[in-house]
Design a protein around this motif. Structure first.
Motif, PDB file in Angstrom:
ATOM      1  N   GLU A   1       0.832  -1.199   0.000  1.00 14.12           N
ATOM      2  CA  GLU A   1       0.000   0.000   0.000  1.00 14.12           C
ATOM      3  C   GLU A   1       0.874   1.259   0.000  1.00 14.12           C
ATOM      4  OE1 GLU A   1      -2.476  -0.378   3.430  1.00 14.12           O
ATOM      5  OE2 GLU A   1      -3.379  -2.248   2.712  1.00 14.12           O
ATOM      6  N   THR A   2       1.922   1.239   0.814  1.00 16.65           N
ATOM      7  CA  THR A   2       2.826   2.379   0.892  1.00 16.65           C
ATOM      8  C   THR A   2       3.555   2.594  -0.430  1.00 16.65           C
ATOM      9  OG1 THR A   2       3.139   1.993   3.252  1.00 16.65           O
ATOM     10  CG2 THR A   2       4.790   3.369   2.145  1.00 16.65           C
ATOM     11  N   PHE A   3       3.928   1.499  -1.077  1.00 14.60           N
ATOM     12  CA  PHE A   3       4.604   1.556  -2.371  1.00 14.60           C
ATOM     13  C   PHE A   3       3.741   2.299  -3.388  1.00 14.60           C
ATOM     14  CE2 PHE A   3       5.440  -0.779  -6.485  1.00 14.60           C
ATOM     15  CZ  PHE A   3       6.656  -0.162  -6.759  1.00 14.60           C
ATOM     16  N   PHE A   4       2.470   1.925  -3.487  1.00 16.02           N
ATOM     17  CA  PHE A   4       1.594   2.564  -4.475  1.00 16.02           C
ATOM     18  C   PHE A   4       1.172   3.962  -4.042  1.00 16.02           C
ATOM     19  CE2 PHE A   4       1.124  -1.858  -5.885  1.00 16.02           C
ATOM     20  CZ  PHE A   4       1.364  -1.678  -7.247  1.00 16.02           C
ATOM     21  N   LEU A   5       1.066   4.211  -2.747  1.00 17.43           N
ATOM     22  CA  LEU A   5       0.807   5.575  -2.280  1.00 17.43           C
ATOM     23  C   LEU A   5       1.918   6.512  -2.736  1.00 17.43           C
ATOM     24  CD1 LEU A   5      -0.478   5.120   1.396  1.00 17.43           C
ATOM     25  CD2 LEU A   5      -1.680   6.304  -0.457  1.00 17.43           C
ATOM     26  N   ASN A   6       3.156   6.067  -2.615  1.00 19.98           N
ATOM     27  CA  ASN A   6       4.294   6.892  -3.015  1.00 19.98           C
ATOM     28  C   ASN A   6       4.339   7.095  -4.525  1.00 19.98           C
ATOM     29  OD1 ASN A   6       5.776   7.678  -0.619  1.00 19.98           O
ATOM     30  ND2 ASN A   6       6.225   5.531  -0.315  1.00 19.98           N
ATOM     31  N   ILE A   7       3.935   6.092  -5.287  1.00 17.32           N
ATOM     32  CA  ILE A   7       3.905   6.225  -6.748  1.00 17.32           C
ATOM     33  C   ILE A   7       2.809   7.198  -7.179  1.00 17.32           C
ATOM     34  CG2 ILE A   7       3.355   5.031  -8.910  1.00 17.32           C
ATOM     35  CD1 ILE A   7       4.702   2.562  -7.823  1.00 17.32           C
ATOM     36  N   PHE A   8       1.584   6.982  -6.671  1.00 19.43           N
ATOM     37  CA  PHE A   8       0.436   7.753  -7.134  1.00 19.43           C
ATOM     38  C   PHE A   8       0.389   9.175  -6.577  1.00 19.43           C
ATOM     39  CE2 PHE A   8      -2.041   3.502  -7.543  1.00 19.43           C
ATOM     40  CZ  PHE A   8      -1.419   3.254  -8.749  1.00 19.43           C
ATOM     41  N   TYR A   9       0.859   9.346  -5.339  1.00 15.92           N
ATOM     42  CA  TYR A   9       0.704  10.647  -4.683  1.00 15.92           C
ATOM     43  C   TYR A   9       2.022  11.331  -4.336  1.00 15.92           C
ATOM     44  CZ  TYR A   9      -4.036   8.837  -4.072  1.00 15.92           C
ATOM     45  OH  TYR A   9      -5.282   8.320  -4.289  1.00 15.92           O
ATOM     46  N   GLY A  10       3.124  10.579  -4.304  1.00 14.36           N
ATOM     47  CA  GLY A  10       4.394  11.160  -3.899  1.00 14.36           C
ATOM     48  C   GLY A  10       5.433  11.258  -4.986  1.00 14.36           C
ATOM     49  N   GLY A  11       5.183  10.613  -6.120  1.00 15.40           N
ATOM     50  CA  GLY A  11       6.156  10.646  -7.208  1.00 15.40           C
ATOM     51  C   GLY A  11       7.465   9.963  -6.858  1.00 15.40           C
ATOM     52  N   LYS A  12       7.381   8.880  -6.076  1.00 17.66           N
ATOM     53  CA  LYS A  12       8.599   8.179  -5.661  1.00 17.66           C
ATOM     54  C   LYS A  12       8.405   6.667  -5.759  1.00 17.66           C
ATOM     55  CE  LYS A  12       9.911  11.615  -2.154  1.00 17.66           C
ATOM     56  NZ  LYS A  12      10.161  11.831  -0.697  1.00 17.66           N
ATOM     57  N   LEU A  13       9.491   5.962  -6.093  1.00 18.04           N
ATOM     58  CA  LEU A  13       9.511   4.506  -5.979  1.00 18.04           C
ATOM     59  C   LEU A  13      10.063   4.199  -4.588  1.00 18.04           C
ATOM     60  CD1 LEU A  13      10.839   3.180  -9.414  1.00 18.04           C
ATOM     61  CD2 LEU A  13       8.574   2.849  -8.433  1.00 18.04           C
ATOM     62  N   LYS A  14       9.161   4.059  -3.647  1.00 15.45           N
ATOM     63  CA  LYS A  14       9.566   3.952  -2.248  1.00 15.45           C
ATOM     64  C   LYS A  14       8.489   3.188  -1.493  1.00 15.45           C
ATOM     65  CE  LYS A  14      10.426   7.072   1.693  1.00 15.45           C
ATOM     66  NZ  LYS A  14      10.459   8.490   2.116  1.00 15.45           N
ATOM     67  N   ALA A  15       8.929   2.339  -0.544  1.00 18.13           N
ATOM     68  CA  ALA A  15       7.958   1.599   0.263  1.00 18.13           C
ATOM     69  C   ALA A  15       8.415   1.608   1.714  1.00 18.13           C
ATOM     70  CB  ALA A  15       7.802   0.172  -0.270  1.00 18.13           C
TER      71      ALA A  15
ATOM     72  N   MET B   1      -5.863   2.436  -1.760  1.00 21.54           N
ATOM     73  CA  MET B   1      -4.836   1.468  -2.141  1.00 21.54           C
ATOM     74  C   MET B   1      -5.222   0.070  -1.651  1.00 21.54           C
ATOM     75  SD  MET B   1      -2.713   3.320  -3.816  1.00 21.54           S
ATOM     76  CE  MET B   1      -4.208   4.238  -4.255  1.00 21.54           C
ATOM     77  N   LYS B   2      -5.779   0.002  -0.452  1.00 22.02           N
ATOM     78  CA  LYS B   2      -6.187  -1.286   0.108  1.00 22.02           C
ATOM     79  C   LYS B   2      -7.268  -1.941  -0.757  1.00 22.02           C
ATOM     80  CE  LYS B   2      -6.421  -1.415   4.560  1.00 22.02           C
ATOM     81  NZ  LYS B   2      -5.337  -2.390   4.908  1.00 22.02           N
ATOM     82  N   VAL B   3      -8.236  -1.131  -1.171  1.00 20.83           N
ATOM     83  CA  VAL B   3      -9.316  -1.634  -2.027  1.00 20.83           C
ATOM     84  C   VAL B   3      -8.753  -2.100  -3.371  1.00 20.83           C
ATOM     85  CG1 VAL B   3     -11.398  -0.992  -3.306  1.00 20.83           C
ATOM     86  CG2 VAL B   3     -11.104  -0.249  -0.926  1.00 20.83           C
ATOM     87  N   MET B   4      -7.844  -1.323  -3.939  1.00 24.72           N
ATOM     88  CA  MET B   4      -7.235  -1.675  -5.224  1.00 24.72           C
ATOM     89  C   MET B   4      -6.490  -3.009  -5.130  1.00 24.72           C
ATOM     90  SD  MET B   4      -4.321   0.414  -7.375  1.00 24.72           S
ATOM     91  CE  MET B   4      -2.998  -0.080  -6.243  1.00 24.72           C
ATOM     92  N   LEU B   5      -5.687  -3.170  -4.082  1.00 19.49           N
ATOM     93  CA  LEU B   5      -4.890  -4.384  -3.933  1.00 19.49           C
ATOM     94  C   LEU B   5      -5.771  -5.609  -3.678  1.00 19.49           C
ATOM     95  CD1 LEU B   5      -1.880  -3.046  -1.820  1.00 19.49           C
ATOM     96  CD2 LEU B   5      -1.943  -3.548  -4.261  1.00 19.49           C
ATOM     97  N   LYS B   6      -6.812  -5.430  -2.889  1.00 16.65           N
ATOM     98  CA  LYS B   6      -7.730  -6.549  -2.638  1.00 16.65           C
ATOM     99  C   LYS B   6      -8.438  -6.969  -3.917  1.00 16.65           C
ATOM    100  CE  LYS B   6      -8.684  -6.070   2.298  1.00 16.65           C
ATOM    101  NZ  LYS B   6      -9.711  -5.860   3.348  1.00 16.65           N
ATOM    102  N   GLY B   7      -8.780  -5.971  -4.746  1.00 13.99           N
ATOM    103  CA  GLY B   7      -9.404  -6.284  -6.030  1.00 13.99           C
ATOM    104  C   GLY B   7      -8.473  -7.073  -6.928  1.00 13.99           C
ATOM    105  N   TRP B   8      -7.220  -6.652  -7.008  1.00 11.56           N
ATOM    106  CA  TRP B   8      -6.224  -7.382  -7.810  1.00 11.56           C
ATOM    107  C   TRP B   8      -6.036  -8.800  -7.288  1.00 11.56           C
ATOM    108  CZ3 TRP B   8      -1.761  -3.242  -8.281  1.00 11.56           C
ATOM    109  CH2 TRP B   8      -2.147  -2.278  -9.219  1.00 11.56           C
ATOM    110  N   ASP B   9      -5.971  -8.913  -5.956  1.00 13.24           N
ATOM    111  CA  ASP B   9      -5.731 -10.217  -5.351  1.00 13.24           C
ATOM    112  C   ASP B   9      -6.854 -11.194  -5.689  1.00 13.24           C
ATOM    113  OD1 ASP B   9      -4.228 -12.000  -3.737  1.00 13.24           O
ATOM    114  OD2 ASP B   9      -5.543 -11.614  -2.033  1.00 13.24           O
TER     115      ASP B   9
END
Length: 286
Positions: free
Chosen positions: A153-167, A221-229
């Motif tokens: 979740e943190t990884f995708f939060l940083n990509i979508f909202y922070g502009g970073k590849l970071k977890a 992010m949690k909803v997105m990941l659960k959907g993918w899973d």
């Protein structure tokens, strides 16, 4: 636990074995706990930290290294916080523990405007207090209950909202360079933790006593990941594996890879010229 039927007990034993295995693997892969360590387990009263303490207590008895455990909770003086729950539970386990009493709730309420999310400031105040306690009490490792879903979740939060590849790394040197943070649940799925918590009937304390709004971005992010899973089984495993297989030269960060200084050596230039010459001969021969 005593009311489990045979089928449920079998499921519980398999689940418990699985979680102990994933935690053991994470600890081994990142050398999280070493002989002589004093590990402080940050206990919030949620399912994740209860599970973390449970598994570390088991590993303390079976691991090839000797280490101390101390469970630490920060009582932030939130209205309605059941102060008796954690001491009673920890005493029943026989694990060393300490309750830090510090009124960060009033600070957060004074600083953050009504209706705004308080989690950011609350986390910083909590982190600073726990780091200070660790330093004053010769703690060598601080164990947090973040699991694999938190990391993704943190990884995708940083990509979508922070502009970073970071977890969240499984092991981290704190910003003040005085504490080593470990996340032994880094390989563990939240849904497995939820199942274990249901079996074990932990005395869960809700995290919304302060009335804070849920972090809507993280919830998305949690909803997105659960959907993918659900739709693509195995996708989350693959994404997490990618965090362990980073190729800096295939990205675009000039701080991680010297793109500006990337040039052909003389031998490579000659080889390129020979290949170009040979290719020209092949064209003429056609």
């Amino acid at each position: 636990m005593s009311d489990l039927n045979q089928k449920s007990r079998t499921q519980f034993n398999k689940l418990q074995k699985k979680l102990r295995h994933t935690v053991g693997d994470a600890i081994a892969d990142y050398n999280m706990i070493e002989n002589g360590d004093k590990v402080m387990v940050c206990l919030s009263g949620g399912k994740d930290s209860f599970t973390l303490l449970d598994i570390l207590m088991h590993l303390q008895k079976t691991a090839p290294v000797e280490f101390e455990l101390i469970a630490v909770n920060l009582d932030q003086k939130q209205p309605g916080f059941p102060e008796h729950v954690l001491p009673e539970y920890l005493e029943s386990l026989g694990v060393p523990y300490h309750i830090i009493e510090k009124d960060t709730y009033s600070v957060v309420k004074r600083v953050i405007p009504e209706g705004n999310t308080t989690c950011g400031l609350c986390s910083r105040l909590r982190r600073g207090t726990l780091y200070g306690y660790a330093e004053a009490n010769n703690v060598t490792k601080i164990a947090l209950g973040h699991h694999r879903d938190d990391i993704l979740e943190t990884f995708f939060l940083n990509i979508f909202y922070g502009g970073k590849l970071k977890a969240m790394p499984p092991k981290l040197l704190s910003d003040d360079k005085k504490n080593i943070i470990i996340r032994p649940l880094a390989y563990t799925r939240e849904k497995d933790i939820e199942r274990l918590a249901a079996f074990k009937d932990y005395p869960i304390i809700p995290c919304n006593l302060c009335g804070s709004q849920e972090n809507l971005q993280r919830q998305a992010m949690k909803v997105m990941l659960k959907g993918w899973d659900k739709q693509f089984p195995g996708r989350l495993e693959t994404i997490f594996t990618s965090l362990q297989n980073v190729a800096p030269s295939q990205l675009a960060d000039t701080q991680l890879f010297d793109f500006a200084g990337l040039t052909l050596t003389r031998s490579q230039q000659i080889e390129e010229q020979v290949m170009t010459f040979n290719a020209g001969l092949e064209v003429l021969a056609q």
